[in-house]
Design a protein around this motif. Sequence first.
Motif, mmCIF file in Angstrom:
data_model
loop_
_atom_site.group_PDB
_atom_site.id
_atom_site.type_symbol
_atom_site.label_atom_id
_atom_site.label_comp_id
_atom_site.label_asym_id
_atom_site.label_seq_id
_atom_site.Cartn_x
_atom_site.Cartn_y
_atom_site.Cartn_z
ATOM 1 N N UNK A 185 0.749 -1.108 -0.059
ATOM 2 C CA UNK A 185 0.069 0.031 -0.028
ATOM 3 C C UNK A 185 0.730 1.263 0.000
ATOM 4 N N UNK B 80 -0.972 6.729 3.918
ATOM 5 C CA UNK B 80 -2.105 6.048 3.417
ATOM 6 C C UNK B 80 -2.689 4.946 4.686
ATOM 7 N N UNK C 64 -4.867 2.764 3.605
ATOM 8 C CA UNK C 64 -5.814 1.806 2.623
ATOM 9 C C UNK C 64 -5.506 0.443 2.937
ATOM 10 N N UNK D 265 -7.861 -1.909 5.077
ATOM 11 C CA UNK D 265 -8.920 -2.574 4.425
ATOM 12 C C UNK D 265 -8.747 -4.219 4.186
#
Lengths: 156, 328
Positions: free
Chosen positions: B15, B44, B46, B49
């Motif tokens: 990521x 980040x 992300x 997730x």
Amino acid sequence: MIVLDQTLLFHLEDDKTNRGVEFFLPEDCRALRFECEYSPKFIEDTALSLRAVRASIGRYVPRYQLPQYAQNLKMGETLVNLLTFSLDHEGIYLGCAHRHAAHQVHTLSAAGSSPGFVRHGATAGHWRAVINVHSITSPEVAYRLIVSALREGENP
Amino acid sequence: MIAYKSLEMHSHTLHSDGTFTVEALCRACKARELDGVALTDHNTMSGWEDLLPSLEAETLPVVRGIEWTTFYGHMLVLGADEYVDWRLATPDTIDDCARAVHAANGVVGIAHPYALGSPFCTGCHWEFNVRDWRNVDYVEVWSEQFPVLNPINELALQFWTDLLNRGHRLAAANGRDWHGRDAERFHMPVTYLGVEGGVVNTRTARDALRAGRTYVTSGPALSLAAEQKGRAFGLGESLRPGDANLRWALDTTARAAQWEGFGIVPREIALVQNGAPVAAAPCGGAPVERGGFTLPLWPGWLRLEVLGDYMGKTGQLLAFTSPIYVDG
């Protein structure tokens, strides 16, 4: 559908700055595709690089530790420009592609996004790409950003 | 009930610029016998997730974090309930940014403060003008692999010690800054966090850092507590000036498979008060279940240090605790 195709120029005075590029997506789409490319990546003038390394290492390393950095003082040719890409939609931060490759392609959609970006619908509205200028060591760096909107059934 | 658990506090995946998938990172940390890992990709979140409950249940708990990779320093932000924009950080706005992270319930750590900066690695060297240190919770005193021998960590230790001597209260951490699978076997020290109930999660890790319940070690597990007038004080807590009993223990069996083979032998336990050693006891590499010093304490701070052999070198700093404080 190409939403944005823009080339930005960065110079030494742009080092350590962020530059935003806004665009408007008129309708909801399946996904957004971002193609980013900048050049040059590497500093080809090794003498210039070496001078920069030798001039700056004293800012970080006390004199008594300098012998431990002998290898760094030899590797001026590895200096690079580093620009990364981050993204906001309607004021919401969606992530960043903090990687070193000079050419990168990213997609964003509700079904799944490229690493670095959260899942997020390619919905109509105001978007902002931000070029994060971490390091400019060349006199000029050209950065091209192409944003494409993909409708249902469309592929890049 | 506080129990100390081992964590890797600084890691990256696909990521950002790491080569681990999130799952591979979790499995690598599990293989290192860690109790938890902080996922701190550059700019980040992300990767969060990818943190399926089944993955954490099968491997280990993951502390949600992000590494603010700014142009003037790298800052680890753990456990913030809301995103705070890293792009607003400049040398003179850092106090406002760190305050905003605190307002979002996050903790703030300075990453590798003495790494080389521009043009080697822009932003890797800490160059922010922090004016209000109450907004900073910890310093990554040790970073990268083989941190005992890394010259940047000698400077970072002095940086942290100077801050403590100026009256600021900051915990210490180790961060491997792990970016991918190792091609060969590296020595990887860890941070132990004192977490409530022995449970590692984002909330308990955040609480431990905020409270100063941490220690950094190349291998052996430690404990340090002060007893004064019938009360016990742990790391990060404050007692009164005057006589106190300092109780310590050294466990050379904890995670031993991860650090044996690197020539790590504890030789001396030292108590450091306001930057100066005030007591020491020899040890020969074996566990010590109960050691102690009785001595007068004056306002400031004290920490435990373990000195010994490391990869053929003697007199190396092998472990150190965050302080116990003495009120003025």
